[in-house]
Design an enzyme around this catalytic site. Structure first.
Site, short mmCIF file in Angstrom:
data_model
loop_
_atom_site.label_atom_id
_atom_site.label_comp_id
_atom_site.label_asym_id
_atom_site.label_seq_id
_atom_site.Cartn_x
_atom_site.Cartn_y
_atom_site.Cartn_z
N SER A 192 0.85 -1.19 0.00
CA SER A 192 0.00 0.00 0.00
C SER A 192 0.88 1.24 0.00
O SER A 192 2.11 1.14 -0.05
CB SER A 192 -0.89 0.01 1.24
OG SER A 192 -0.10 0.34 2.37
N LYS A 193 0.22 2.38 0.09
CA LYS A 193 0.94 3.66 0.08
C LYS A 193 2.01 3.73 1.17
O LYS A 193 3.03 4.37 1.00
CB LYS A 193 -0.07 4.79 0.30
CG LYS A 193 -0.54 5.40 -1.00
CD LYS A 193 -1.23 6.71 -0.68
CE LYS A 193 -1.62 7.40 -1.86
NZ LYS A 193 -1.70 7.92 -2.87
N ARG A 194 1.70 3.09 2.30
CA ARG A 194 2.64 3.09 3.42
C ARG A 194 4.02 2.62 3.02
O ARG A 194 5.01 2.97 3.62
CB ARG A 194 2.10 2.13 4.50
CG ARG A 194 1.39 2.76 5.64
CD ARG A 194 0.98 1.71 6.65
NE ARG A 194 0.45 0.49 6.01
CZ ARG A 194 0.91 -0.72 6.25
NH1 ARG A 194 1.89 -0.90 7.10
NH2 ARG A 194 0.36 -1.76 5.67
N HIS A 195 4.06 1.73 2.02
CA HIS A 195 5.35 1.16 1.62
C HIS A 195 6.01 1.99 0.53
O HIS A 195 6.98 1.55 -0.07
CB HIS A 195 5.13 -0.27 1.10
CG HIS A 195 4.47 -1.17 2.09
ND1 HIS A 195 3.16 -1.55 1.98
CD2 HIS A 195 4.94 -1.73 3.23
CE1 HIS A 195 2.85 -2.33 3.02
NE2 HIS A 195 3.90 -2.45 3.78
N GLY A 196 5.47 3.16 0.27
CA GLY A 196 6.05 3.99 -0.78
C GLY A 196 5.60 3.56 -2.16
O GLY A 196 6.17 3.96 -3.16
#
Ligand code: GLU
Length: 467
Positions: free
Chosen positions: A237-241
């Protein structure tokens, strides 16, 4: 058999990297076997589908160079077909009308939960509330106790038990098909030979097979690809860049690098990391798709982009960064000047945007001095050096690298200082920071007039600080 693959995005968001990888695999698979690659927009979720997302997805596919054949198929334009086929299944007694309302189903689901039972829809409810003119959904009759086998080209054989599958909805009360119905119908009517998609769809495979069999339609071969995970082992997800393809384009990534990075997430060919598109087409096969999830690594992605950037001809980098400079409201430098900047800066940048952001002092006088650098280098004793440097450099007629070097040499002789003691303060005066390409290159690219002005500005800065 003719190879036909498809990419079937739902236009409910921009093209995410995981979906882009699915598109790339389908495109490469058909390209490697001389087949067709088709695009189908699965826009039957009326609440979540938006035209702007469809446009973004299409733009991203084009940017990546994933060309499809023929017209785009939009499911929202095929409602009549789905309706007709659902009616046919009702006539053949393979499907039936279900009048049970959503509220009623909710109530029964709740009842089952309270009793600790697994909720399963029952056919005998289907006529509850039936009346002419009342809205109904269409459900497929699923005979219990049958084995549904999937020969998955990545995961091998998987057997499902039809008793686990309830009579599921194929057409909703608003006349829209469910995903499984539309996908199974379209895959057959578009003559899709192979479906490559994320293994989160494996649970849909038996349902799509049941629909195709009920309709006597062809079934595509299936290949379910393991998911992409973040470094923490969680769903990407976005959290992982990980962002959308659009986001990477806007950040100054190159399409070739994005394609190369994504294809290697889950597919390999020996230890090879870098592939031209032509090589990918030659070497891609489903055999190279691994059975375990791949891990998204933003650092490696950035590194790979930098590598592609350094391999690109200078002129094409210049062409690509020209618009980025003007977007910042800065004047576009002459192409000769831009070329020189690119030669210097691409060695130290991983993206197109980084080239521009790190070389702003070439495009504008309007930059701040880095605080620490100013504290250390824009100090009284260096004011004298700037004065001498301005004097010597303004005397240089032909402002070439060698002659600029000569100017610095003369300042070294006049002050008795080594080059470092002169170059580093000059670098801060000319660029605002202690990091830049070689000082003679910077001076040459900036040109005599700007160099002299910036040295004067640094002298002013020193005296105003002292005052
Ligand atoms: N619209 C589905 C998705 O975006 C397509 C799944 C499939 O390829 O069948 O996940």
């Amino acid at each position: 058999m003719k190879i036909v693959t498809r990419f079937a995005p739902s236009p409910t968001g921009a093209l995410h990297v995981g979906a882009a990888r699915t598109a790339i695999f389908n495109w490469l698979f058909s390209a490697s076997l001389g087949g067709d690659f088709l695009l189908r927009i699965e826009d039957t979720d009326r609440a979540r589908s938006e035209e702007k997302f469809e446009r973004q997805i299409i733009e991203s596919l084009k940017w990546l160079g994933l060309e499809w054949q023929g017209e785009i198929v939009r499911q929202s334009e095929r409602l009549a077909d789905y309706g007709r086929l659902a009616e046919r299944l009702i006539d053949e007694d393979k499907a039936y009308r279900c009048y049970v309302t959503a509220e009623e189903l909710g109530r029964r689901r709740e009842e089952a939960r309270e009793k600790g039972e697994v909720f399963r829809y029952r056919r005998e409810w289907s006529q509850l509330g039936a009346a002419p003119g009342k809205p109904y959904a269409v459900r497929l009759s699923v005979l219990p106790g049958e084995k549904i086998s999937v020969e998955d080209l990545v995961r091998g054989g998987i057997v499902f038990d039809s008793s686990e599958i309830e009579d599921f909805v194929i057409l909703k009360a608003d006349g829209f098909p469910t995903y499984n119905f539309a996908a199974a119908v379209d895959d057959a009517q578009m003559d899709i030979s192979h479906v490559i998609r994320g293994d989160d769809h494996i649970i849909n495979a038996p349902r799509q097979i049941l629909i195709a069999e009920a309709l006597d339609f062809s079934k595509p071969k299936l290949a379910h690809v393991p998911m992409i995970l973040g470094a923490d082992g969680k769903k990407l997800s976005k959290r992982h860049g990980a962002e959308s393809v659009t986001e990477y384009r806007l950040r100054g990534y190159l399409p070739e690098a994005v394609l190369n990075y994504l294809v290697r997430l889950g597919w390999s060919f020996g230890d090879q990391e870098i592939f031209t598109t032509q090589e990918l087409i030659e070497k891609f096969s489903l055999k190279g798709i691994g059975k375990s999830p791949s891990v998204f690594d933003p650092q490696k992605f950035l590194w790979l982009n930098g590598k592609y950037l350094r391999d690109l001809p200078e002129e094409s980098i210049s062409e690509k960064i020209g618009p980025l400079i003007t977007q910042k409201g800065l004047p576009r430098p002459s192409s000769e000047r831009l070329r020189k900047i690119v030669v210097q800066m691409r060695e130290r940048s991983e993206t197109l945007n980084a080239i521009v952001d790190q070389s702003l002092y070439f495009f504008t006088d309007d930059f701040e001095y880095d605080e620490k650098a100013a504290e250390k280098f824009l100090v009284e004793r260096n004011g004298e050096i700037f004065m001498l440097l301005a004097e010597e450099l303004s005397r240089v007629e032909d402002f070439s690298h060698d002659n600029i070097h000569g100017g610095f040499e003369r300042v070294m002789q006049r002050t008795g200082l080594g080059l470092g003691k002169i170059a580093q303060p000059a670098r801060v005066a000319l660029t605002g920071s202690t990091k830049s390409p070689g000082i003679f290159d910077v001076v040459e690219i900036l040109g005599k007039e700007i160099v002299v002005l910036r040295l004067a500005r640094a002298i002013d800065f020193i005296s105003s600080r002292n005052a």
